[in-house]
Design a protein around this motif. Structure first.
Motif, PDB file in Angstrom:
ATOM      1  N   GLU A 135      95.366  32.088  48.328  1.00 27.55           N
ATOM      2  CA  GLU A 135      96.265  31.345  49.212  1.00 27.55           C
ATOM      3  C   GLU A 135      96.322  29.879  48.821  1.00 27.55           C
ATOM      4  OE1 GLU A 135      96.324  32.014  53.554  1.00 27.55           O
ATOM      5  OE2 GLU A 135      95.635  29.941  53.644  1.00 27.55           O
ATOM      6  N   GLU A 157      90.877  39.140  57.352  1.00 27.65           N
ATOM      7  CA  GLU A 157      92.296  38.866  57.686  1.00 27.65           C
ATOM      8  C   GLU A 157      92.374  38.045  58.971  1.00 27.65           C
ATOM      9  OE1 GLU A 157      95.323  39.135  56.553  1.00 27.65           O
ATOM     10  OE2 GLU A 157      94.806  40.133  54.675  1.00 27.65           O
ATOM     11  N   ALA A 158      91.501  38.354  59.920  1.00 26.04           N
ATOM     12  CA  ALA A 158      91.590  37.715  61.236  1.00 26.04           C
ATOM     13  C   ALA A 158      91.149  36.251  61.209  1.00 26.04           C
ATOM     14  CB  ALA A 158      90.749  38.493  62.241  1.00 26.04           C
ATOM     15  N   GLN A 159      90.078  35.952  60.485  1.00 27.30           N
ATOM     16  CA  GLN A 159      89.511  34.603  60.551  1.00 27.30           C
ATOM     17  C   GLN A 159      89.674  33.797  59.266  1.00 27.30           C
ATOM     18  OE1 GLN A 159      88.184  33.082  63.392  1.00 27.30           O
ATOM     19  NE2 GLN A 159      89.072  34.914  64.310  1.00 27.30           N
ATOM     20  N   TRP A 215      85.267  36.683  53.939  1.00 28.63           N
ATOM     21  CA  TRP A 215      86.692  36.534  54.197  1.00 28.63           C
ATOM     22  C   TRP A 215      87.188  37.710  55.024  1.00 28.63           C
ATOM     23  CZ3 TRP A 215      91.578  38.467  53.876  1.00 28.63           C
ATOM     24  CH2 TRP A 215      92.619  37.540  53.973  1.00 28.63           C
ATOM     25  N   ARG A 274      89.531  35.430  47.283  1.00 26.06           N
ATOM     26  CA  ARG A 274      90.626  35.809  48.196  1.00 26.06           C
ATOM     27  C   ARG A 274      91.220  34.553  48.849  1.00 26.06           C
ATOM     28  NH1 ARG A 274      94.402  36.247  50.363  1.00 26.06           N
ATOM     29  NH2 ARG A 274      95.229  37.751  51.860  1.00 26.06           N
ATOM     30  N   ARG A 320      84.367  28.519  60.183  1.00 26.16           N
ATOM     31  CA  ARG A 320      85.608  28.693  59.410  1.00 26.16           C
ATOM     32  C   ARG A 320      85.752  27.568  58.398  1.00 26.16           C
ATOM     33  NH1 ARG A 320      89.874  29.177  63.670  1.00 26.16           N
ATOM     34  NH2 ARG A 320      91.247  28.698  61.939  1.00 26.16           N
TER      35      ARG A 320
END
Lengths: 762, 168
Positions: B89, B26-28, B24, B85, B40
């Motif tokens: 979401e 932040e960008a992808q 994981w 993580r 992804r």
């Protein structure tokens, strides 16, 4: 700018009603749309904004007192995709290499304005720039944000006071009756005090003087007779005024309810289809029926009950204080405390009722699940389990109701005890004073009348005390009564406050005759003001031409027929009928030339004759038979015992789908329209029935301009022209043969697909 | 990159997670390695309320299922952390810690609450009731479909708790 919406966004949703001024200054001119993005990457509620201009996507994230800005050129963007999660969405904006340029997270509250932003970005990717929209960005943001709230609530955040005032305006035409009813109530209230006063008078001015020999037996009897006559007269007058009040107000209440019902029902018919799409039928029916009935209850009894109770309470207190100030004050002073106790009890009861309502809802859920699904319950042999579930919920409900009964049965005796306590207090403080007065009187004191309390006044007190209970009780229930009436009035006013989307112009043209020529000129239509369902659509239909509309679901076929039927007005471009702009025509006269046969034909409760005649109530019986013959319906109708007078039941349920369809075709035949819309008229019937309906339709379409939507291509293969609609655009047009001659054409693909499906289906 | 589903989720057949890795960033966001290829991905719990940490469907960007993870413990530590993580979401709901007020008006029930994400005012229909799952866990869905959870009814504070208890 919509000020009303602005305040609703900030007051109700507690978020910014528009893009902050500082961000507008940073972006400058040319803001096309924007939305708030309310979640951080760690799922904290934040205020950040995404703003679209012609060439850029701007993202602003608040960082302490400043804004961090990120600008993405639309030409660098390859995709913008929303990803759905349980209670939030993520927007991923990627470049051509698939790298994420921007990731935004937002709660579902923001999803409507955000999905418009995403739509505009995706359109922008195709065009190379973000196109303009017809509405202001503020308006789009606020409207989209408030839509779920507006669709769910009749409430426009008005107070109960506003609603009551508005409700009272409906009494204006009945001012005379209101005055008469009010007068009746006031007289009744005042007269109800007379018996108490007379009793006091009788004791002090008749019995006591007689006992002391001041008046003779004959004089006493004479005054006593007068008192009896006055008492009887008072009762007659009181009941007369009660009759005046009840009759006047209940009849006037019916008039007000009738006015409201008429107004709501008439207004409903002027509203657009979207209003009905978003509301449950039951909810709309209740606004015309039970809600207006509750309003009647309030107007007829509530207003007067409450006002007379307040009047009675004040008058009683006034009279008691007048009769004897110390005792009067002692009795009147605790009244506000009693009212407060009733109010507190009301609040407690409200919570208990809410609990019971919750459990009641559980119980009815159980019924509404199992009764319609009884076949499944029996098939899986789950009867006993369902019974235990029901019994369990029923037991919980019983507990809740018992709590309610425990609460009110303990409260009211206590309250009554307090009131009786006041009576005892009157006795406690009153009787010694009565004795004091009697002693002074017996001793022949000169000022005996002003010493202590006369027995007559004391008895009047005791009588008046019994009258305290009822007004206190009514005032205690006032809040509940007002709540019920205002909620009903609110729901009724919600309908009345909706304005019709399609309105005739003042100089609307009436069409006596119609040829049936229809032209779409660059027609664009959008339901939400941003996403077009029809895009720049242009075609011309000649009078008498049969047009087949073909395309995948959601392509815009039904929207085309909805626009021709003028259920909605075009967003841009124009539709002309015989050269006249459809918007300039008188809707009623235009619709008299229009006939519709729907996929699921709707028959009204009544007999077949009435249903066919719905199109033309004055049609001759022979014309009805002729229409039924054209529709291939005559034969099956004559097999029914009562022929054309057979009751079809609610929604025509006693007939089969094919039979209902043929009755609806007969209805269309009788109307003899110049323009005919056939919306999937044969899609839900078997092959044999379809054949009969098709024969009927073939006869019906002759000499008319026809728009036929059909999923089964066989039903429109014989059309003069077929328009293939895809994503709101006209992609192909021609006869069946011309279209299948193009092997790569969309129509050919449909035909091939359906032929293959038919082969599979045997 | 298109990834294909490695295992069919049939009862009793054990998925081999040795070759399946998650990471994981932040960008992808979430990425999964299946059959040696990274791509992804997204995670969707099959039972978001009942069992949010088990039976996790891993889908690619076209929403095609790649693998069904029955238990987090089947994964290595790094993969488990990455998936956790991503789950934050996926299963995010507003967690209510204080109910300031619940007020019924004409058609709507207005809730003024404090959540771990910040203060919030939301609306439910009068006929929409909070759902009690088990162990005093309560779910509320508002008019906008946003979901709210109260982890333990006994621990939530505020003047509106009394009213909430009447609603369940």
């Amino acid at each position: 700018m919509n000020l009303n919406n602005e305040s609703k966004v900030s007051e109700r949703l507690k978020q910014s009603d528009r893009l902050p001024e500082s961000l507008r200054l940073m972006v400058g001119q040319g803001i096309i749309a924007y939305s708030m993005v309310d979640l951080s990457s760690r799922f904290n509620l934040v205020e950040s904004w995404v703003v679209l201009t012609k060439n850029t996507i701007e993202y602003f994230l608040q960082f302490e007192s400043t804004w961090e800005r990120k600008t993405i050129n639309i030409s660098h963007v390859c995709s913008a995709k929303e990803i759905e999660n349980l209670s939030n969405k993520r927007l991923e904006i990627s470049d051509k290499s698939g790298e994420l340029l921007l990731t935004l997270r937002y709660s579902l509250r923001q999803q409507r304005p955000m999905s418009l932003v995403v739509f505009l970005i995706n359109e922008g990717i195709k065009l190379g720039f973000i196109g303009q929209v017809n509405k202001s960005p503020d308006c789009i943001y606020q409207e989209e944000l408030l839509k779920p709230l507006a669709e769910s609530a009749a409430s426009e955040n008005k107070s109960s006071k506003d609603v009551i005032w508005r409700l009272l305006t409906y009494l204006k035409p009945y001012r005379g009756q209101v005055a008469l009813g009010g007068l009746g109530a006031a007289c009744m209230t005042v007269l109800s005090l007379v018996p108490g006063l007379l009793t006091g008078y009788l004791i002090d001015d008749v019995i006591k003087p007689f006992q002391s020999g001041v008046i003779t037996h004959k004089e006493g009897l004479y005054i006593f007779t007068l008192c009896i006559a006055a008492l009887f007269g008072t009762h007659i007058l009181r009941e007369f005024f009660a009759w005046v009040r009840l009759k006047t107000m209940s009849i006037m209440g019916e008039f007000v309810a009738r006015d409201l019902r008429d107004e709501v029902y008439e207004h409903m018919h002027g509203l657009s289809l979207s209003f009905f799409d978003k509301r449950q039928t039951g909810s709309l029916i209740s606004r015309v029926s039970s809600d207006t009935d509750r309003i009647w209850d309030f107007v007829a009894f509530g207003i007067v009950e409450v006002s007379t109770s307040i009047l009675l309470l004040f008058t009683l207190s006034g009279v008691l204080i007048y009769l004897d100030a110390p005792l009067g004050l002692m009795v009147s002073a605790p009244v506000p405390v009693l009212l407060w106790l009733i109010y507190r009890h009301g609040q407690k009861m409200q919570l208990l009722f809410l609990r019971a309502w919750r459990k009641w809802s559980d119980l009815t859920d159980c019924l509404s699940d199992t009764i319609p699904g009884i076949k499944v319950v029996k098939a899986f042999n789950k009867g006993q389990e369902e019974v235990s579930k029901f019994n369990q919920r029923n037991a919980v409900l019983l507990d809740e109701f018992n709590s309610i009964h425990k609460a009110w049965t303990s409260f009211w005796p206590v309250l009554m005890l307090l009131i009786r306590g006041l009576v005892v207090a009157v006795w406690f403080f009153g009787v010694p004073r009565v004795l004091e007065h009697v002693a002074a009187f017996n001793e022949g004191a000169q000022n005996a009348a002003s010493i202590g309390l006369t027995p007559g006044v004391f008895i009047s007190f005791v009588v008046f005390m019994t009258m305290f209970v009822q007004p206190i009780e009514v005032i205690g229930q006032m809040a509940r009564m007002i709540n019920r009436a205002t909620s009903s009035a609110h729901r009724v006013f919600e309908v009345l406050d909706r304005s019709a989307e399609v309105v005739d112009t003042k100089k609307a043209i009436e069409l006596k005759t119609l040829k049936g020529e229809i032209e779409f000129k660059n027609v664009t239509f959008t339901y939400d003001g941003v996403r077009p369902v029809l895009k720049n659509l242009s075609f011309k239909i000649n009078p008498g031409e049969v047009i087949g509309l073909v395309g995948p679901s959601g392509s815009g076929k039904t929207t085309i027929t909805n626009l021709i039927s003028r259920f909605y007005d075009v967003t841009s471009g124009e539709i002309t009928v015989d050269g006249y702009n459809l918007k300039e025509l008188d809707t009623a006269s235009f619709k008299s030339h229009l006939g519709v046969v729907l996929q699921d034909p709707f028959l009204f409760h009544g007999n077949i004759l009435e249903n066919i005649r719905y199109a033309k109530p004055d049609a001759d019986l022979l014309d009805v038979i002729a229409a039924a013959k054209v529709a291939n319906a005559h034969e099956f109708i004559m097999k029914l015992t009562n022929g054309y007078e057979t009751i079809v039941g609610e929604r025509g349920q006693s007939l089969s789908g094919g039979e209902r369809q043929r009755v609806s075709i007969a209805r269309a035949v009788l109307r003899n329209p110049k323009i005919l819309i056939l919306d999937e008229a044969t899609s839900s019937v078997d092959t044999e029935t379809e054949k009969k309906i098709q024969e009927a339709l073939d006869r019906l379409v002759k000499g008319r301009t026809v728009f036929a939507i059909a999923h089964r291509l066989s039903t429109i293969a014989s059309a003069d022209r077929i328009l293939v609609i895809k994503d709101g655009e006209l992609v192909e047009s021609g006869t069946h043969q011309e279209l299948i001659d193009n092997p790569k054409g969309t129509y050919t693909k449909f035909v091939t697909l359906q032929t293959n499906l038919n082969k599979i289906g045997g | 990159m298109t990834l294909s589903m490695t295992e069919k989720p049939t009862k009793g057949s054990k998925t081999n997670f040795k070759d399946i890795l998650f990471k994981w960033s932040e960008a992808q966001g979430l990425e999964v390695k299946v059959k040696g290829q990274w791509g992804r991905a997204r995670v969707r719990p099959c039972f978001p309320h009942l069992s949010p940490m088990e039976y996790l469907s891993i889908v690619d960007i076209e929403s095609k299922e790649l693998v069904l993870v029955e238990r987090m413990s089947d994964l290595d530590k790094c993969s488990s952390e990455a998936l956790n993580r991503a789950l934050e979401e996926s299963k995010f709901m507003f967690k209510i810690i204080e109910i300031l007020e619940i007020k019924d008006s004409f058609d709507l029930r207005t809730w003024r609450v404090k959540t771990t994400s910040g203060p919030r005012q939301f609306f439910t229909k009068l006929s929409d009731w909070p759902v009690v799952l088990s162990d005093n866990v309560i779910y509320i869905r508002d008019l906008y479909e946003d979901q709210y959870v109260i982890d333990d009814l006994n621990k939530v504070i505020g003047d509106g708790v009394k009213m909430l208890k009447a609603l369940i």
